[in-house]
Design a protein around this motif. Structure first.
Motif, PDB file in Angstrom:
ATOM      1  N   LYS A 241      -6.087  81.591 110.926  1.00 23.30           N
ATOM      2  CA  LYS A 241      -6.861  82.654 111.573  1.00 23.30           C
ATOM      3  C   LYS A 241      -7.558  83.454 110.466  1.00 23.30           C
ATOM      4  CE  LYS A 241      -5.569  86.546 112.418  1.00 23.30           C
ATOM      5  NZ  LYS A 241      -5.937  87.827 111.779  1.00 23.30           N
ATOM      6  N   ILE A 242      -8.772  83.902 110.745  1.00 25.69           N
ATOM      7  CA  ILE A 242      -9.548  84.652 109.753  1.00 25.69           C
ATOM      8  C   ILE A 242      -9.428  86.153 110.068  1.00 25.69           C
ATOM      9  CG2 ILE A 242     -11.856  84.979 108.777  1.00 25.69           C
ATOM     10  CD1 ILE A 242     -12.546  82.159 109.909  1.00 25.69           C
ATOM     11  N   ASP A 243      -9.116  86.951 109.055  1.00 24.56           N
ATOM     12  CA  ASP A 243      -8.956  88.395 109.294  1.00 24.56           C
ATOM     13  C   ASP A 243     -10.291  89.126 109.441  1.00 24.56           C
ATOM     14  OD1 ASP A 243      -6.280  88.056 109.110  1.00 24.56           O
ATOM     15  OD2 ASP A 243      -6.011  89.064 107.183  1.00 24.56           O
ATOM     16  N   TYR A 244     -11.242  88.774 108.578  1.00 22.06           N
ATOM     17  CA  TYR A 244     -12.530  89.474 108.574  1.00 22.06           C
ATOM     18  C   TYR A 244     -13.680  88.489 108.586  1.00 22.06           C
ATOM     19  CZ  TYR A 244      -9.851  93.505 107.068  1.00 22.06           C
ATOM     20  OH  TYR A 244      -8.949  94.516 107.002  1.00 22.06           O
ATOM     21  N   LEU A 245     -14.684  88.813 109.362  1.00 20.29           N
ATOM     22  CA  LEU A 245     -15.904  87.998 109.384  1.00 20.29           C
ATOM     23  C   LEU A 245     -17.097  88.927 109.342  1.00 20.29           C
ATOM     24  CD1 LEU A 245     -15.297  85.525 112.347  1.00 20.29           C
ATOM     25  CD2 LEU A 245     -15.741  84.878 110.001  1.00 20.29           C
ATOM     26  N   SER A 246     -18.186  88.445 108.760  1.00 20.83           N
ATOM     27  CA  SER A 246     -19.418  89.233 108.881  1.00 20.83           C
ATOM     28  C   SER A 246     -20.093  88.836 110.194  1.00 20.83           C
ATOM     29  CB  SER A 246     -20.348  88.939 107.712  1.00 20.83           C
ATOM     30  OG  SER A 246     -20.918  87.658 107.878  1.00 20.83           O
ATOM     31  N   TYR A 247     -21.049  89.658 110.625  1.00 23.18           N
ATOM     32  CA  TYR A 247     -21.763  89.318 111.860  1.00 23.18           C
ATOM     33  C   TYR A 247     -22.527  88.003 111.716  1.00 23.18           C
ATOM     34  CZ  TYR A 247     -20.577  93.338 114.608  1.00 23.18           C
ATOM     35  OH  TYR A 247     -19.879  94.243 115.364  1.00 23.18           O
ATOM     36  N   ALA A 248     -23.106  87.766 110.515  1.00 19.79           N
ATOM     37  CA  ALA A 248     -23.864  86.512 110.339  1.00 19.79           C
ATOM     38  C   ALA A 248     -22.925  85.313 110.468  1.00 19.79           C
ATOM     39  CB  ALA A 248     -24.547  86.507 108.974  1.00 19.79           C
ATOM     40  N   GLU A 249     -21.721  85.442 109.897  1.00 16.71           N
ATOM     41  CA  GLU A 249     -20.762  84.335 110.004  1.00 16.71           C
ATOM     42  C   GLU A 249     -20.369  84.100 111.464  1.00 16.71           C
ATOM     43  OE1 GLU A 249     -18.613  84.827 105.631  1.00 16.71           O
ATOM     44  OE2 GLU A 249     -17.916  86.028 107.301  1.00 16.71           O
ATOM     45  N   MET A 250     -20.082  85.187 112.170  1.00 20.54           N
ATOM     46  CA  MET A 250     -19.665  85.052 113.567  1.00 20.54           C
ATOM     47  C   MET A 250     -20.790  84.457 114.406  1.00 20.54           C
ATOM     48  SD  MET A 250     -17.030  85.510 115.528  1.00 20.54           S
ATOM     49  CE  MET A 250     -17.346  84.098 116.563  1.00 20.54           C
ATOM     50  N   LEU A 251     -22.024  84.903 114.125  1.00 18.81           N
ATOM     51  CA  LEU A 251     -23.154  84.394 114.905  1.00 18.81           C
ATOM     52  C   LEU A 251     -23.326  82.890 114.679  1.00 18.81           C
ATOM     53  CD1 LEU A 251     -25.498  84.874 116.802  1.00 18.81           C
ATOM     54  CD2 LEU A 251     -26.923  85.467 114.843  1.00 18.81           C
ATOM     55  N   ALA A 252     -23.254  82.483 113.419  1.00 19.61           N
ATOM     56  CA  ALA A 252     -23.424  81.050 113.133  1.00 19.61           C
ATOM     57  C   ALA A 252     -22.315  80.255 113.810  1.00 19.61           C
ATOM     58  CB  ALA A 252     -23.428  80.821 111.629  1.00 19.61           C
ATOM     59  N   MET A 253     -21.082  80.762 113.747  1.00 21.23           N
ATOM     60  CA  MET A 253     -19.969  80.034 114.366  1.00 21.23           C
ATOM     61  C   MET A 253     -20.141  79.962 115.885  1.00 21.23           C
ATOM     62  SD  MET A 253     -16.818  81.492 112.098  1.00 21.23           S
ATOM     63  CE  MET A 253     -15.535  80.540 112.912  1.00 21.23           C
ATOM     64  N   ALA A 254     -20.556  81.095 116.496  1.00 22.39           N
ATOM     65  CA  ALA A 254     -20.690  81.124 117.961  1.00 22.39           C
ATOM     66  C   ALA A 254     -21.838  80.225 118.418  1.00 22.39           C
ATOM     67  CB  ALA A 254     -20.916  82.560 118.442  1.00 22.39           C
ATOM     68  N   ARG A 255     -22.929  80.186 117.631  1.00 21.16           N
ATOM     69  CA  ARG A 255     -24.073  79.336 118.023  1.00 21.16           C
ATOM     70  C   ARG A 255     -23.710  77.865 117.934  1.00 21.16           C
ATOM     71  NH1 ARG A 255     -29.301  80.516 114.675  1.00 21.16           N
ATOM     72  NH2 ARG A 255     -30.108  78.801 115.932  1.00 21.16           N
ATOM     73  N   PHE A 256     -22.861  77.523 116.961  1.00 17.42           N
ATOM     74  CA  PHE A 256     -22.603  76.105 116.729  1.00 17.42           C
ATOM     75  C   PHE A 256     -21.183  75.711 117.106  1.00 17.42           C
ATOM     76  CE2 PHE A 256     -26.177  77.240 113.944  1.00 17.42           C
ATOM     77  CZ  PHE A 256     -27.142  76.552 114.667  1.00 17.42           C
ATOM     78  N   GLY A 257     -20.672  76.268 118.163  1.00 17.57           N
ATOM     79  CA  GLY A 257     -19.484  75.687 118.763  1.00 17.57           C
ATOM     80  C   GLY A 257     -18.273  76.577 118.975  1.00 17.57           C
ATOM     81  N   ALA A 258     -18.080  77.642 118.181  1.00  9.85           N
ATOM     82  CA  ALA A 258     -16.867  78.457 118.394  1.00  9.85           C
ATOM     83  C   ALA A 258     -16.964  79.128 119.770  1.00  9.85           C
ATOM     84  CB  ALA A 258     -16.738  79.502 117.294  1.00  9.85           C
ATOM     85  N   GLN A 259     -15.995  78.854 120.618  1.00 13.17           N
ATOM     86  CA  GLN A 259     -16.056  79.327 122.014  1.00 13.17           C
ATOM     87  C   GLN A 259     -15.588  80.765 122.165  1.00 13.17           C
ATOM     88  OE1 GLN A 259     -16.809  77.297 124.773  1.00 13.17           O
ATOM     89  NE2 GLN A 259     -17.363  75.632 123.396  1.00 13.17           N
ATOM     90  N   ILE A 260     -15.064  81.325 121.115  1.00  8.30           N
ATOM     91  CA  ILE A 260     -14.338  82.583 121.238  1.00  8.30           C
ATOM     92  C   ILE A 260     -15.230  83.773 121.593  1.00  8.30           C
ATOM     93  CG2 ILE A 260     -14.440  83.059 118.736  1.00  8.30           C
ATOM     94  CD1 ILE A 260     -11.210  83.502 120.379  1.00  8.30           C
ATOM     95  N   LEU A 261     -16.507  83.693 121.242  1.00  7.65           N
ATOM     96  CA  LEU A 261     -17.393  84.832 121.496  1.00  7.65           C
ATOM     97  C   LEU A 261     -18.774  84.312 121.871  1.00  7.65           C
ATOM     98  CD1 LEU A 261     -17.322  87.955 121.234  1.00  7.65           C
ATOM     99  CD2 LEU A 261     -18.190  87.692 118.915  1.00  7.65           C
ATOM    100  N   HIS A 262     -19.387  84.950 122.880  1.00  4.83           N
ATOM    101  CA  HIS A 262     -20.744  84.547 123.287  1.00  4.83           C
ATOM    102  C   HIS A 262     -21.728  84.943 122.183  1.00  4.83           C
ATOM    103  CE1 HIS A 262     -24.387  84.178 125.587  1.00  4.83           C
ATOM    104  NE2 HIS A 262     -23.728  83.806 126.660  1.00  4.83           N
ATOM    105  N   PRO A 263     -22.612  84.026 121.760  1.00  3.43           N
ATOM    106  CA  PRO A 263     -23.517  84.378 120.650  1.00  3.43           C
ATOM    107  C   PRO A 263     -24.379  85.614 120.934  1.00  3.43           C
ATOM    108  CG  PRO A 263     -23.969  82.138 121.468  1.00  3.43           C
ATOM    109  CD  PRO A 263     -22.744  82.616 122.175  1.00  3.43           C
ATOM    110  N   GLU A 264     -24.712  85.847 122.217  1.00  7.46           N
ATOM    111  CA  GLU A 264     -25.567  87.013 122.517  1.00  7.46           C
ATOM    112  C   GLU A 264     -24.810  88.339 122.454  1.00  7.46           C
ATOM    113  OE1 GLU A 264     -28.114  86.501 126.021  1.00  7.46           O
ATOM    114  OE2 GLU A 264     -28.138  84.357 125.571  1.00  7.46           O
ATOM    115  N   ALA A 265     -23.512  88.264 122.216  1.00 10.11           N
ATOM    116  CA  ALA A 265     -22.735  89.515 122.113  1.00 10.11           C
ATOM    117  C   ALA A 265     -22.849  90.121 120.715  1.00 10.11           C
ATOM    118  CB  ALA A 265     -21.271  89.240 122.445  1.00 10.11           C
ATOM    119  N   ILE A 266     -23.454  89.390 119.796  1.00  7.60           N
ATOM    120  CA  ILE A 266     -23.392  89.832 118.403  1.00  7.60           C
ATOM    121  C   ILE A 266     -24.493  90.815 118.028  1.00  7.60           C
ATOM    122  CG2 ILE A 266     -23.529  88.960 116.023  1.00  7.60           C
ATOM    123  CD1 ILE A 266     -21.946  86.489 117.376  1.00  7.60           C
ATOM    124  N   LYS A 267     -25.736  90.511 118.423  1.00  7.59           N
ATOM    125  CA  LYS A 267     -26.857  91.343 117.956  1.00  7.59           C
ATOM    126  C   LYS A 267     -26.751  92.826 118.374  1.00  7.59           C
ATOM    127  CE  LYS A 267     -31.802  91.335 117.256  1.00  7.59           C
ATOM    128  NZ  LYS A 267     -32.018  92.712 117.672  1.00  7.59           N
TER     129      LYS A 267
END
Ligand code: ASP
Length: 406
Positions: A241-267
């Motif tokens: 499990k990752i403790d800290y992520l930047s928004y850019a990291e989370m956005l890239a992960m959400a766009r390319f498969g991570a189901q944990i967060l909707h990509p449109e929730a980031i901006k």
């Protein structure tokens, strides 16, 4: 203030609603609560949203319609019974009629499904508001559309309109003057004509993010996993499990498969400069993952891998702030993937922040995903769970300079 969103797995049973109530009670800053529809109770169970989609698709076939309606009602009744509530505790008779008793058969198929699909969220939010009231809170069920969440249609889905921010801010602050808690159904807003329109799947995250951005609040996303992992833990059990992520990291992960967060929730949260947390309602003591906009730009190390099947190809991504600049890693990635699929490619034309993106044939995708994780994450020596300390992290980056060969 905190806007806390509870996903379907956190609201699948009456006991889940009770656990959520305990979480809300733990921190008085949690004042706006966003609910998903009840999700699966066990493997093989149906999510209420899937039943509602099925209902919408079969609405004009009477026997099937009655069967699906009975299944949904049974689920709702079990939750109400477990909480000691009746439907009349949730809605006035007018409200109940306006949500649940329209003649849906008279509507066009699109309008019918748009009105039916978010009803699971309406049920969850009304139930939680009634249960919280029973616990002594001044809790109010608030329809997201009436609160000012407006949506528009573009590219096959509804999206939240930026104008919503001001309306949401005004309505929420007025309502909070008289109430302890506002409970809002996620996943839909009103279009310009005031009709209920669902967001894309997983859209309750988007509702929560806009509500948090509008009120300059922290946003918590509660589900049944303790944060964001380096890879899908269902596929790679060893992933950390990752403790800290930047928004850019989370956005890239959400766009390319991570189901944990909707990509449109980031901006919205990035623009508002607020922090998000991904947490587990079954293990609220776990710290979860914090997503922030701190300057981690010098991390330039791989942090996670993601996998997304599309109709054309399978995409594999290596994620990490600044990683798009690491030509050495891009080259190593292609070399590694080509040992499995000679046609694997680096998708280089669109430089995506915090992401190196590759395409691979579907048949090799799973093996390639595991291999990317193993070579770029497991062997990298990069420790993601150190207490947050930028200097420490930057010193660790040098470890990745000795990145192991495959
Ligand atoms: N219940 C909806 C879904 O299953 C929306 C959400 O949970 O965010 O996609």
């Amino acid at each position: 203030m905190i806007v806390a969103k509870f996903g379907g797995s956190s609201l699948a049973t009456a006991d889940n609603f009770k656990a959520v109530t305990d979480i809300i009670r733990e921190d008085a800053a949690r004042k706006v609560i966003v609910c998903s529809a009840p999700g699966k109770r066990f493997t093989g169970d149906s999510k209420i949203t899937d039943l509602l989609l099925y209902l919408a698709a079969n609405y004009l076939t009477p026997r099937l319609r009655l069967k699906i309606q009975a299944e949904i009602e049974e689920r709702f009744k079990a939750i109400l019974k477990g909480l000691g509530l009746k439907i009349s505790d949730l809605f006035s008779s007018d409200d109940y009629e306006s949500y649940f008793q329209q003649d849906f058969s008279l509507l066009s198929p699109e309008n019918r499904s748009d009105l039916l699909i978010p009803l699971g969220e309406v049920f969850s939010a009304a139930t939680l508001a009634a249960y919280l009231s029973k616990q002594g809170y001044k809790a109010k069920f608030c329809d997201a559309g009436k609160l000012g969440l407006s949506v528009y249609w573009s590219e096959d889905a509804y999206h939240v309109h930026g104008d919503s921010l001001v309306k949401l801010r005004t309505h929420i602050s007025k309502l909070l003057a008289d109430h302890d808690l506002l409970v809002v159904p996620g996943f839909y807003g009103f279009d310009l004509q005031g009709c209920r329109r669902p967001l894309s799947r997983g859209g309750s995250d988007v509702t929560a993010s806009w509500l948090a951005a509008a009120t300059n609040s922290t946003c918590e996303i509660w589900s049944d996993v303790s944060g964001v992992y380096e890879a899908d833990p269902n596929i790679i059990q060893e992933a950390w499990k990752i403790d800290y992520l930047s928004y850019a990291e989370m956005l890239a992960m959400a766009r390319f498969g991570a189901q944990i967060l909707h990509p449109e929730a980031i901006k919205p949260m990035l623009d508002a400069g607020q922090i998000m947390y991904v947490k587990n309602s079954f293990r609220p003591q776990d710290i979860g993952t914090e997503i922030n906009s701190y300057n981690l730009a010098k991390r330039v190390a791989p942090l996670a891998v993601s996998l997304k099947h599309t109709s054309i190809t399978t995409l594999l991504a290596i994620n990490g702030e600044g990683i798009e600049e690491r030509r050495d890693l891009a080259k190593k990635g292609v070399e590694l993937l080509r040992t499995l699929d000679p046609k694997a490619q680096l998708i280089d034309e669109m430089k995506i922040p915090a992401c190196l993106l590759f395409s691979i044939s579907d048949e090799f995708a799973l093996k390639a995903y595991k291999s990317l994780w193993y070579h770029f994450i497991e062997l990298s020596g990069w420790t993601i769970n150190a207490d947050y300390d930028l200097e420490l992290r930057q010193s660790q980056i040098s470890l990745t300079d000795n990145f192991p060969d495959k």
